[in-house]
Enzyme design. Structure first.
Site, mmCIF file in Angstrom:
data_model
loop_
_atom_site.group_PDB
_atom_site.id
_atom_site.type_symbol
_atom_site.label_atom_id
_atom_site.label_comp_id
_atom_site.label_asym_id
_atom_site.label_seq_id
_atom_site.Cartn_x
_atom_site.Cartn_y
_atom_site.Cartn_z
ATOM 1 N N TRP A 87 -2.135 3.999 4.137
ATOM 2 C CA TRP A 87 -3.326 3.236 4.561
ATOM 3 C C TRP A 87 -3.053 2.448 5.829
ATOM 4 C CZ3 TRP A 87 -4.725 -2.260 2.823
ATOM 5 C CH2 TRP A 87 -3.578 -3.033 2.611
ATOM 6 N N ASP A 88 -1.776 2.311 6.141
ATOM 7 C CA ASP A 88 -1.365 1.620 7.365
ATOM 8 C C ASP A 88 -2.175 2.096 8.563
ATOM 9 O OD1 ASP A 88 0.668 1.636 5.393
ATOM 10 O OD2 ASP A 88 2.216 1.189 6.872
ATOM 11 N N LYS A 96 2.569 -9.890 -3.237
ATOM 12 C CA LYS A 96 3.428 -9.260 -2.231
ATOM 13 C C LYS A 96 2.866 -9.434 -0.820
ATOM 14 C CE LYS A 96 5.458 -4.799 -0.963
ATOM 15 N NZ LYS A 96 5.555 -3.369 -1.295
ATOM 16 N N GLN A 97 1.575 -9.204 -0.672
ATOM 17 C CA GLN A 97 0.971 -9.227 0.657
ATOM 18 C C GLN A 97 -0.525 -9.496 0.504
ATOM 19 O OE1 GLN A 97 0.687 -5.220 2.458
ATOM 20 N NE2 GLN A 97 1.419 -4.435 0.499
ATOM 21 N N GLU A 111 1.488 -4.860 -4.373
ATOM 22 C CA GLU A 111 2.167 -3.829 -5.169
ATOM 23 C C GLU A 111 3.204 -4.397 -6.134
ATOM 24 O OE1 GLU A 111 3.067 -2.261 -1.521
ATOM 25 O OE2 GLU A 111 1.568 -0.661 -1.516
#
Lengths: 294, 802
Positions: free
Chosen positions: B370-371, B621-622, B509
């Protein structure tokens, strides 16, 4: 959290294996029971390296040979090929002189002999010798007996700094000579105080996708260690990464994995992490080989 | 080999004169920038850092990439060349496709009187590598005293041509500073034992020293039928015009070219090499194409090839360069980011996308995540739409694979893979051996399904910004319809009357197999609504296309109504009092963790706590809910943007390189300068900081795209609307100016933001509607400049400057 990343097969152009790096093993004895713990380790390391074993002992008067052997706790059968080196004066200074006089010397000795260690400190002789930053020294904590010490498993502890790479060569050499298994252990700490040295590789700050990040990191870690540590290209390392306090974690893994020897790079002082190296020496349950790294 | 040098035999028919005349002894002066914010410089040589340096200094053009390794190698050199879309498919169980590492074409070893010149022997007097970001050229300057006291200066450069993507150029200039001696250059290209080769029976090497040679080498990638052909030609010429002797040793696996001459004291010897690469992916006869390619280039010479390349970079920077006055370190980081992004994309190939490490390293195996759509695509959409379109075409060309994946999983529509390579099939590894040693299933391929909505989002944004109706109607719309259909089948309408999407992994994640991840559900609802809207658009504007699609995909009006209904029924845990979204069902009950108590730290939190433990905590995580707040900014009530940012920011460990940039962006939009500064610094240092080896496997392409977004969408405050753009600037206090260009429909808009004023100028054919921070708006005409001054609260109205 302890186990191996066993599938590392990274290829890297490595330097050729150097000639054997140990020609003389120096074993200081003082007649105390504890000091005898180092005898089987010194004998085996001398045998593996094809090196001459020097028993260094200090006394004002030379005694008859049999009396000396009895005093040192040596059997006649153990002295074949051994050079008995009687010195006078300060024991630590004599050992240091021997190590400087003899080419490619490795000191193998107990951390302390008769007296109990005072806190974290080792015996006076060991402390004095360590102050001189010997290139290579194996320290044996005397508590466990090592009657028939064999080198089957080596644990190479590595904090990821370039200064520790030189420990890889001696570890790999010993593993090669003994046919021993070798495990490289990196303890991921929250922040490695030496981790900002150029070329350091600590456990990653960003693990975007673990299924890719960890194999890539392991490949990089091993590539650097082998290439800069001049380890033989034929040597296979298992890589283990754990989290926690470095000293206790290395010692724990050494015990869990039944390591016969821990090899560590040592910066020659205790100041930046006063306890880690000492904890390993005191509690890993096996001899610890310190490789001085500038 | 004859050591005596011979004079050039001019043969204009074969282009030798032009080639020899074009000796670029002045290349450094012509092609090197002097502005330090355009240069990435590595002084000295630290062996342990070599893999990092190779990544950072990589050259690429979207078709081919080459790591910036030392030409003569070192104990840690890992030379590698990659071609976008050329993957090997290992046949071992559990293995996944990976970008093939091609033979090293940049390796050149030098001998002085039969002694090899090595950085590890003798004394390094000077050594630096310089990446000229503006021109896309890698320079190396090395001055060395060998054990015999001979001082040699080497100036070398290489590039991957942006104007001719099959062309690589390598030039090495040697100066014998204090000696005269025979010097020999040896370049070789070797095929490793894992690749098959094809001998070229008709080929005969030219041994004439006066004419450049063309050397073929063909290999076939393991596991797939892709032939790769190298054409190589090189020539050694002294600054006096003397041409060196050449000796060639070639077989089907190896090309070795040795050139030598007598180097007189103080004179320069130039080795020039042109390398052409073609594959059977794009051409049926790559060998012939490589040969004819080089023969076409030959008459124009190396300087012409370099000039064309430099000229191609110029317009790319004109439509992309962000200027930030008052922070040189950030300025360089931005140019570094944009350099690698421009280098990563190929607007001419819609069958490849950009992997997580682009073409700069083998980590992540070249896989696409998806980056690309969420982190990198906006850069291309707003600066070079043809590159953006090519990236989206990759998703269109792999749409059938996404449909097959959905079918196999029991769903409808298109379920895009979490990781993909050349075919569009799922390439996420099924298992990993963790650093803790246990074998752990990797669930992302099954559960991290938000990527399908992310792709739809990228398409919608691209269409809105560019107005590329041809792409939207012919490719994009079908993807949006099929991903909407996927979402309509992925969840279940449950007894509470809400539509639930269970067993997923969100961007966070650390928490796997969760129910109703807020980001996933919000994006799925967005995708469902855009699916219905797309159908409506097609019906009204491209009726023929709609009939064709509706017939082929068997879309009914009933199904379209269902999509809207499901979007409206999508489960979220939005709290009207706190304005918080719960990240997933049960998140608020997770064990609270005090992230500050782990500071300072330099490793990821999951390394510290372990995989099992971190799942029990509320550590994120993010950016997850925060990412949704960014992407769906205009669909969220203002209170929710700030509340969710503040809540989740303090619980986010930033264990992904994708995280800091989005937090910088959000902090800037929300006016928190302190946090914005902290995060933009962190984002800018992901590759360039002393990151302890994080970049060894390649640069973090998504993080680079995120940094661009933080600047434009965060500090610039850019948002797009259907009929124009909106700016809400948030400069850091020490910045004197932030300026950037962007593409809007058929125009280029130049935006310059200063603490007290904003200026805009439109270049191109159409006026652009520009709103300012919910205040005044202007329909900016082309070739006019407008300015708005800061008022006590907000901004004064726009005024035309001239």
């Amino acid at each position: 959290m302890t186990a191996a990343i066993p599938e590392w097969n990274g290829a890297v152009e490595r330097r050729k294996t150097k000639p054997r790096t140990v020609e003389n093993v120096i074993l200081p004895l003082d007649g105390q029971n504890f000091s005898q713990s180092a005898i089987p380790i010194a004998r085996e390391l001398a045998r593996l390296h094809g090196a001459t074993l020097h028993v260094v002992y200090v006394g004002e008067q030379a005694a008859a040979a049999q009396d000396t052997l009895k005093w040192l706790g040596l059997k006649s059968s153990e002295t074949r090929g051994v050079v008995m080196d009687h010195r006078k004066g300060n024991p630590a200074e004599r050992v240091i002189h021997s190590a400087r006089d003899l080419p490619r010397a490795l000191i193998v000795m107990c951390t302390h002999t008769g007296q109990q260690m005072n806190g974290e400190r080792f015996g006076a002789v060991a402390e004095s010798i360590l102050l001189t930053k010997p290139e290579r020294i194996v320290l044996v904590a005397p508590e466990p007996d090592h009657p028939a010490w064999k080198l089957r498993s080596i644990l190479l502890a590595h904090d990821g700094t370039p200064a520790c790479h030189p420990a890889a060569g001696p570890a790999a050499e010993l593993a090669h000579l003994a046919g021993a298994q070798i495990i490289a252990l990196h303890v991921a700490t929250r922040r490695n105080p030496r981790g900002e040295e150029p070329g350091s590789l600590s456990a990653p700050r960003y693990v975007d996708q673990p299924q890719h990040e960890w194999p890539a990191w392991a490949d990089e870690f091993m590539s650097r260690m082998l290439a800069m540590g001049a380890a033989p290209s034929s040597m296979h390392f298992d890589l283990v990464v754990t989290g926690g306090q470095p000293g206790s974690e290395v010692a724990q893994v050494a015990r869990e994995r039944n390591a016969d020897l821990v090899v560590m790079g040592w910066h020659g002082h205790w100041d930046h992490d006063p306890s880690a190296t000492r904890v390993v020496i005191r509690t890993s349950g096996c001899p610890v080989f310190l490789v001085y790294c500038e | 080999m004859n050591h005596s040098a011979s004079q050039p035999q001019v043969d204009t028919r074969h282009g030798a004169l032009a080639y020899a005349e074009a000796v670029p002894s002045i290349l450094p002066a012509l092609f090197r920038d002097s502005d330090p914010t355009w240069l990435l410089v590595e002084e000295g040589f630290t062996l342990a850092r070599e893999h990092e340096v190779e990544s950072l200094f990589a050259i690429a053009n979207g078709y081919v990439g080459n790591r910036g390794c030392l030409a003569e190698g070192s104990a840690l050199s890992a030379p590698a060349t990659f071609i976008a879309g050329v993957f090997e498919h290992p046949q071992t169980p559990g293995a996944v496709p990976q970008l093939i590492t091609l033979p090293d074409w940049a390796g050149v070893r030098i001998w002085i009187s039969d002694e090899p010149l090595s950085i590890e022997r003798g004394q390094v007097l000077e050594h630096r590598r310089v990446l000229d970001l503006r021109r896309g050229m890698l320079w190396r300057e090395w001055r060395h005293r060998d054990p015999h006291g001979r001082i040699t200066r080497i100036v070398a450069c290489r590039l991957a041509s942006l104007s001719d993507r099959h062309l690589l150029l390598h030039s090495v200039t040697l100066t014998a500073e204090n000696y005269s001696s025979v010097v020999r250059f040896e370049s070789s290209i070797d095929i490793d034992s894992g690749s098959m080769t094809f001998p070229m029976p008709d080929w005969k090497p030219r041994r004439s020293p006066e004419r450049p040679n063309v050397l073929p080498l063909v290999l076939r990638t393991p596991g797939v039928e892709v032939n790769i052909a190298f054409g190589v030609m090189g020539q050694l010429v002294a600054s006096t015009g003397t041409v060196g002797e050449r000796e060639i040793d070639a077989d089907e696996r190896r090309i070795v070219e040795r050139c030598e001459m007598n180097a007189e004291i103080g004179t320069e010897c130039h080795l020039h090499r042109l390398i052409s690469i073609f594959t059977s992916r794009e051409k049926p006869r790559p060998f012939e194409d490589a040969l004819s390619h080089l023969n076409r280039l030959l008459p124009r010479g190396i300087a012409d090839a370099a000039s064309s390349h430099v000229s191609e970079w110029q317009p790319r920077w004109q439509t992309a360069d962000i200027e930030v006055v008052g922070d040189d370190s950030l300025q360089r980081a931005l140019r570094f980011a944009e350099y690698h992004l421009i280098s990563a994309a190929n607007p001419e190939d819609g069958r490849v996308s950009i992997g997580a490490r682009a073409l700069t390293g083998s980590a992540y195996k070249g896989h696409v995540f998806w980056d690309t759509e969420i982190y990198m695509l906006p850069f291309f959409t707003f600066t070079h739409p043809p590159s953006a379109r090519a990236l989206l075409e990759y998703r269109y060309h792999t749409l059938d694979a996404a449909r097959a994946k959905a079918r196999a999983a029991g769903f409808r529509g298109a379920m895009y893979p979490w990781e993909s390579a050349d075919t569009g099939e799922e390439t996420t590894p099924k298992a990993i051996i963790t650093p803790g040693g246990e074998v752990m299933r990797v669930l992302n391929g099954e559960m991290e399904v938000h990527i399908s909505a992310d792709i739809a989002y990228g398409i919608w944004q691209y269409w809105n910004v560019t107005g590329d109706e041809e792409f939207f109607s012919q490719c994009g719309a079908e993807i949006i319809l099929e991903t909407a259909r996927f979402w309509a089948s992925r969840g279940t309408m449950e007894s509470d009357g809400r539509y639930h999407i269970r067993h997923v992994i969100g961007p966070d994640e650390y928490h796997e197999d969760v129910d109703d991840n807020a980001y996933t559900n919000l994006m799925a609802a967005w995708n469902l609504r855009r699916g219905a809207e797309t159908a409506s658009l097609l019906q009204s504007r491209w009726a023929g296309r709609w009939r064709e699609l509706a017939d082929r995909l068997q879309i009914t009006e009933e199904e379209l109504k269902t999509w809207s209904k499901l979007a409206d029924s999508m489960f979220t845990t939005f709290d009207q009092q706190t304005f918080l979204f719960e990240q997933f069902q049960g998140y608020f009950a997770k064990e609270p963790a005090n992230l500050k108590s782990y500071e300072p730290r330099s490793v990821a939190m999951d390394v510290i706590l372990g995989h099992e433990r971190i799942q029990r905590t509320n550590i994120v995580k993010q950016a997850d809910v925060v990412m949704a707040a960014y992407l769906l900014w205009d669909e969220m009530v203002p209170e929710a943007r700030g509340a969710n940012f503040r809540y989740y920011e303090s619980r986010t460990g930033h264990g992904s390189s994708l995280s800091p940039s989005i937090h910088a962006l959000m902090a800037a939009r929300l006016g928190d300068g302190h946090l914005a500064q902290q995060y933009v610094k962190q984002a800018s240092e992901i590759d360039l900081g002393n990151n302890m080896g994080n970049a060894a496997g390649g640069v973090h392409a998504a993080a680079l795209g995120g940094l661009w977004q933080a600047m434009v969408f965060g500090f610039g405050g850019l948002r797009t609307q259907r009929d124009g753009i909106c700016l809400a600037p948030n400069l850091l206090s020490h910045w004197r100016r932030l300026s950037f260009p962007l593409q809007w429909r058929k125009s280029t808009v130049h935006i310059s933001i200063e603490p007290s004023a904003v200026r805009i100028a439109v270049e191109g054919g159409e006026p652009v509607r520009v709103r300012l921070d919910a205040g005044s708006e202007v329909i900016a005409a082309p070739r006019q400049e407008y300015m708005a001054d800061r008022a006590q609260a907000g901004w004064n109205p726009w005024r035309m400057l001239h």
